[in-house]
Design a protein around this motif. Structure first.
Motif, short mmCIF file in Angstrom:
data_model
loop_
_atom_site.label_atom_id
_atom_site.label_comp_id
_atom_site.label_asym_id
_atom_site.label_seq_id
_atom_site.Cartn_x
_atom_site.Cartn_y
_atom_site.Cartn_z
N TYR A 169 62.23 46.57 38.68
CA TYR A 169 62.35 45.12 38.91
C TYR A 169 62.19 44.85 40.33
CZ TYR A 169 64.12 43.83 34.23
OH TYR A 169 64.03 43.93 32.89
N SER A 206 64.46 35.27 47.24
CA SER A 206 65.00 33.93 46.21
C SER A 206 66.06 34.66 45.28
CB SER A 206 63.99 33.76 45.44
OG SER A 206 63.22 34.69 44.58
N ARG A 207 66.24 35.90 45.15
CA ARG A 207 67.39 36.65 44.14
C ARG A 207 66.80 36.63 42.92
NH1 ARG A 207 72.76 33.43 45.26
NH2 ARG A 207 72.06 32.38 43.36
N GLN A 208 65.73 36.09 42.56
CA GLN A 208 65.38 36.32 41.18
C GLN A 208 64.96 37.54 40.79
OE1 GLN A 208 64.84 33.52 38.75
NE2 GLN A 208 64.46 35.52 37.30
N MET A 209 65.18 38.09 39.69
CA MET A 209 64.92 39.53 39.37
C MET A 209 63.59 39.35 38.51
SD MET A 209 67.24 41.76 39.99
CE MET A 209 67.13 43.04 38.81
N PHE A 221 64.35 47.67 42.14
CA PHE A 221 65.60 48.29 41.47
C PHE A 221 64.77 49.07 40.43
CE2 PHE A 221 69.45 46.88 43.08
CZ PHE A 221 69.15 45.42 43.49
N PRO A 227 72.10 47.91 26.99
CA PRO A 227 72.10 47.25 28.42
C PRO A 227 71.42 48.18 29.26
CG PRO A 227 74.30 47.05 27.35
CD PRO A 227 73.47 47.85 26.40
N LEU A 228 70.95 47.50 30.18
CA LEU A 228 70.10 48.31 31.32
C LEU A 228 71.21 49.12 32.23
CD1 LEU A 228 67.43 45.71 32.50
CD2 LEU A 228 66.91 47.85 31.22
N PHE A 256 71.20 50.59 36.27
CA PHE A 256 70.43 50.43 37.41
C PHE A 256 70.74 51.23 38.42
CE2 PHE A 256 68.18 46.34 36.92
CZ PHE A 256 68.94 45.64 35.82
N GLY A 257 69.79 51.58 39.18
CA GLY A 257 69.85 52.22 40.50
C GLY A 257 70.48 51.42 41.39
N ARG A 309 75.24 27.25 40.05
CA ARG A 309 74.40 28.26 40.94
C ARG A 309 75.10 28.88 41.94
NH1 ARG A 309 69.15 28.27 40.80
NH2 ARG A 309 69.42 30.48 41.84
N HIS A 310 75.99 28.05 42.56
CA HIS A 310 77.06 28.65 43.64
C HIS A 310 78.41 27.96 43.24
CE1 HIS A 310 72.96 28.34 45.53
NE2 HIS A 310 73.38 29.35 46.12
N TYR A 316 73.20 39.33 28.03
CA TYR A 316 74.04 40.14 29.00
C TYR A 316 74.82 39.62 30.21
CZ TYR A 316 70.87 43.19 26.06
OH TYR A 316 70.26 43.81 25.05
N TYR A 351 75.70 40.69 34.04
CA TYR A 351 75.60 41.71 35.11
C TYR A 351 76.13 41.19 36.44
CZ TYR A 351 72.40 44.32 32.34
OH TYR A 351 71.39 44.87 31.27
N GLN A 401 76.29 41.84 40.70
CA GLN A 401 75.37 42.61 41.80
C GLN A 401 76.22 42.45 42.88
OE1 GLN A 401 71.48 40.76 42.90
NE2 GLN A 401 71.14 42.94 43.88
N LEU A 430 72.99 46.67 40.13
CA LEU A 430 73.46 45.45 39.29
C LEU A 430 74.42 46.34 37.92
CD1 LEU A 430 70.74 43.96 40.12
CD2 LEU A 430 71.32 42.66 37.95
N LEU A 460 76.88 46.41 34.32
CA LEU A 460 76.92 45.59 33.18
C LEU A 460 78.41 44.96 33.11
CD1 LEU A 460 75.80 44.36 30.28
CD2 LEU A 460 76.67 46.80 29.54
N PHE A 486 74.51 37.77 37.42
CA PHE A 486 73.25 37.64 36.67
C PHE A 486 73.45 37.69 35.08
CE2 PHE A 486 70.07 37.32 39.72
CZ PHE A 486 70.53 37.97 40.87
N PHE A 507 65.91 37.84 33.16
CA PHE A 507 67.06 37.27 33.94
C PHE A 507 67.11 36.05 34.39
CE2 PHE A 507 69.36 41.30 34.86
CZ PHE A 507 68.41 42.46 34.42
N GLY A 508 68.11 35.36 34.36
CA GLY A 508 68.35 34.15 34.98
C GLY A 508 68.50 34.15 36.44
N PRO A 509 68.43 32.93 37.02
CA PRO A 509 68.44 32.84 38.49
C PRO A 509 69.78 33.44 39.26
CG PRO A 509 68.82 30.87 37.49
CD PRO A 509 68.84 31.61 36.26
N GLY A 510 70.82 33.62 38.35
CA GLY A 510 71.81 34.08 39.08
C GLY A 510 72.83 33.00 39.63
N THR A 511 74.06 33.45 39.76
CA THR A 511 75.24 32.39 40.37
C THR A 511 76.20 33.27 41.37
OG1 THR A 511 75.62 31.54 38.31
CG2 THR A 511 77.37 31.65 39.78
N ARG A 512 76.04 32.70 42.59
CA ARG A 512 76.81 32.98 43.61
C ARG A 512 78.05 32.69 43.53
NH1 ARG A 512 75.83 36.16 48.12
NH2 ARG A 512 73.68 36.08 47.89
#
Lengths: 114, 112
Positions: A37, A42-45, A91, A101-102, A104-105, B9-10, B33, B35, B37, B43, B45, B90, B103-108
């Protein structure tokens, strides 16, 4: 438990050159899936490439290819003709069966130098 | 791209405050799921769901709970937020017929 190790926290490559990111994993399973990945600023995976363990042929996606060595439990990513947009965190990830579930490294941060 | 949204998102909150993060999907995928980060950890789980009302713990589940009352929504709750839960969260989804998670865009989340 399965583990994934990325031994290179940071890498850099000149634009248009080739770079290889390393990944090793530990598992007792015979059938599993491996993924790379990309996470840009932008943080998008973003899924780059995936490999099914039972397939001997290495996966390729345009400029991205993998070197899958099942016996050595190694799964490296090669990026050819590197572009500025390739700069990101990469990653490596493992999963043992469908929809588990994945794992990750810790990631490798790739910089691309113009 | 898979239809996955995360809200908020934040978020900045204080220690001891309850926090709920929402993951919403429009793909009708069975598996979801959560996760987190963190720098130097990749990441990890927290919890996952394999169907409505079916959930299981992950590697770092302490201090978190989840709920899934309908296919499209998976909620992650921090009952009493701590500074160690400051992270990027995520959500991911997958379907039974596929080996790939999206994956979704994430939440900080910042806990002060």
């Amino acid at each position: 438990a399965q583990t994934v190790t990325q031994s290179q926290p940071e890498m850099s490559v000149q634009e248009a050159e080739t770079v290889t990111l390393s990944c090793t994993y530990d598992t007792s399973e015979s059938d599993y899936y491996l993924f790379w990945y990309k996470q840009p600023p932008s943080r998008q995976m973003i899924l780059v490439i995936r490999q099914e363990a039972y397939k001997q042929q290495n996966a390729t996606e345009n400029r991205f290819s993998v070197n899958f060595q099942k016996a050595a439990k190694s799964f490296s990513l090669k990026i050819s003709d590197s572009q500025l947009g390739d700069a990101a965190m990469y990653f490596c990830a493992y999963r043992s069966a469908r929809n588990t579930p994945l794992v990750f490294g810790k990631g490798t941060r790739l910089s691309v130098i113009a | 791209d898979a239809g996955i949204t995360q809200s908020p998102r934040h978020k900045v909150t204080e220690t001891g405050t309850p926090v709920t993060l929402r993951c919403h999907q429009t793909e009708n995928h069975r598996y979801m799921y959560w996760y987190r980060q963190d720098p130097g950890h990749g990441l990890r789980l927290i919890h996952y769901s394999y169907g409505v009302k079916d959930t299981d713990k992950g590697e770092v589940s302490d201090g978190y709970s989840v709920s899934r009352s309908k296919t499209e929504d998976f909620l992650l709750t921090l009952e009493s937020a701590t500074s160690s839960q400051t992270s990027v969260y995520f959500c991911a989804i997958s379907e039974h017929s596929s080996d790939t998670q999206y994956f979704g865009p994430g939440t900080r989340l910042t806990v002060l």
